[in-house]
Write a protein that holds these residues in place. Sequence first.
Motif, mmCIF file in Angstrom:
data_model
loop_
_atom_site.group_PDB
_atom_site.id
_atom_site.type_symbol
_atom_site.label_atom_id
_atom_site.label_comp_id
_atom_site.label_asym_id
_atom_site.label_seq_id
_atom_site.Cartn_x
_atom_site.Cartn_y
_atom_site.Cartn_z
ATOM 1 N N ALA A 125 0.801 -1.222 0.000
ATOM 2 C CA ALA A 125 0.000 0.000 0.000
ATOM 3 C C ALA A 125 0.834 1.272 0.000
ATOM 4 C CB ALA A 125 -0.937 0.009 1.206
ATOM 5 N N VAL A 177 -0.972 3.896 -2.174
ATOM 6 C CA VAL A 177 -1.889 4.731 -1.398
ATOM 7 C C VAL A 177 -1.148 5.782 -0.568
ATOM 8 C CG1 VAL A 177 -3.698 4.740 0.369
ATOM 9 C CG2 VAL A 177 -3.573 2.850 -1.272
ATOM 10 N N VAL A 210 -1.294 9.924 -1.013
ATOM 11 C CA VAL A 210 -2.339 10.494 -0.162
ATOM 12 C C VAL A 210 -1.782 11.305 1.000
ATOM 13 C CG1 VAL A 210 -4.267 9.950 1.388
ATOM 14 C CG2 VAL A 210 -4.040 8.754 -0.799
ATOM 15 N N ILE A 230 -4.976 -0.561 6.392
ATOM 16 C CA ILE A 230 -5.194 -0.862 4.980
ATOM 17 C C ILE A 230 -4.807 -2.320 4.770
ATOM 18 C CG2 ILE A 230 -4.508 -0.375 2.598
ATOM 19 C CD1 ILE A 230 -3.925 2.502 3.454
ATOM 20 N N LEU A 261 -10.042 1.362 -1.827
ATOM 21 C CA LEU A 261 -8.991 2.285 -2.257
ATOM 22 C C LEU A 261 -8.448 1.966 -3.639
ATOM 23 C CD1 LEU A 261 -6.943 2.519 1.076
ATOM 24 C CD2 LEU A 261 -8.588 4.182 0.205
ATOM 25 N N THR A 262 -8.515 0.707 -4.055
ATOM 26 C CA THR A 262 -7.987 0.324 -5.359
ATOM 27 C C THR A 262 -8.968 -0.600 -6.065
ATOM 28 O OG1 THR A 262 -6.878 -1.751 -4.745
ATOM 29 C CG2 THR A 262 -5.676 0.293 -4.323
ATOM 30 N N LEU A 316 -9.335 0.599 3.040
ATOM 31 C CA LEU A 316 -9.125 1.209 4.341
ATOM 32 C C LEU A 316 -10.194 0.637 5.263
ATOM 33 C CD1 LEU A 316 -7.565 3.606 5.862
ATOM 34 C CD2 LEU A 316 -9.656 4.920 5.432
ATOM 35 N N ALA A 361 -8.174 10.578 -0.257
ATOM 36 C CA ALA A 361 -7.918 9.347 -0.986
ATOM 37 C C ALA A 361 -8.884 9.180 -2.154
ATOM 38 C CB ALA A 361 -8.026 8.145 -0.043
ATOM 39 N N ARG A 362 -10.140 9.493 -1.936
ATOM 40 C CA ARG A 362 -11.129 9.343 -3.012
ATOM 41 C C ARG A 362 -10.872 10.294 -4.158
ATOM 42 N NH1 ARG A 362 -16.515 8.481 0.821
ATOM 43 N NH2 ARG A 362 -16.553 6.209 0.656
ATOM 44 N N LEU A 418 -6.949 8.726 -5.801
ATOM 45 C CA LEU A 418 -6.606 7.366 -6.240
ATOM 46 C C LEU A 418 -7.369 6.962 -7.492
ATOM 47 C CD1 LEU A 418 -6.374 5.587 -2.775
ATOM 48 C CD2 LEU A 418 -4.569 6.691 -4.114
ATOM 49 N N ARG A 453 -9.273 3.148 -7.774
ATOM 50 C CA ARG A 453 -10.416 2.667 -7.012
ATOM 51 C C ARG A 453 -11.568 2.342 -7.963
ATOM 52 N NH1 ARG A 453 -11.095 8.137 -6.926
ATOM 53 N NH2 ARG A 453 -13.236 8.919 -7.013
#
Length: 303
Positions: free
Chosen positions: A106, A110, A114, A147, A162-163, A276, A295-296, A299, A302
Amino acid sequence: MSIIRDPFSGLAAFLAVADEGGFTPASARLGVSPAAVSQAVKALEARLGTPLFVRTTRRVGLTEAGAALLSRVRPAAADIARAIETAGAMGDEPSGLLRLTVPRMAVPLVIDPVVPALRRAHPRIAVEVAVEDATVDLLGRGFDAGIRIGEYVERDMVGVRLTRDIVWSLVAAPSYLAAHGRPLTPEDLTRHESIRYRFPASGALYRWEFERNGRSVSVDPPGAIIVNDGALLVSFAKAGLGLSYVADIAAEPELGAGLLERVLEPFLPTTPGLFLYFPQRAQSQPKLRAFIDVARKLLPLRA
């Protein structure tokens, strides 16, 4: 007139000594003298009527009573800290220390994108990241969130994707495949060199998982190299040392550059990606909501 005793007196010192493993590091964490920490713990022990620590010249360990108290107090202390933090942040800029436990996979996917953006947007949020692949007790270790791959997130946790989903890949360097050939079925792996992964917590070796005609097949391949770090699976495969079973998102740069090639693609499964996760009661924390919002936005993987 009766005296009202503070039931929390000494608990901060007790928790600091238990976490730090000694009175001197605990005093540094609390910003007081070692003598003050020792006095606070002794007063708590006197009030409870039992010793909480075994003290020697080299180490400080918990007694049975101390371990029992720690198991009950640590989650409660985390809840109190969150409640105070949430109350203080209402109508104000999110603040406080956000403690995250994340697998090495991660970090580039991430954490690298982030955390800098989070700090720029919310400078009053401090971030502590613990990189470890083992399963972690969030409350017991004092983490706000973690995560992990979706299939390893406990059902009683809130999960935020997240992914994208992970396509598991069996990879090797072109040099290895040129020297040893390409396996065509999972059974062919008995004639190949594999780089194995050992789970940090259980110590068990990961059995490679495949799918054939809608059924799951697991293989325990031979291998002279064993690691407990996902990044080493990619690194050693890239060095031509053997085949590695990895998440495709963890090896995308190497696959894209031709440094690694996929084999046995028709047999490899797809699983949920990185999530997460955190306890239900933690989702109202402004610092955690801020991390999720950033993060939204950032990334692209996602789903």
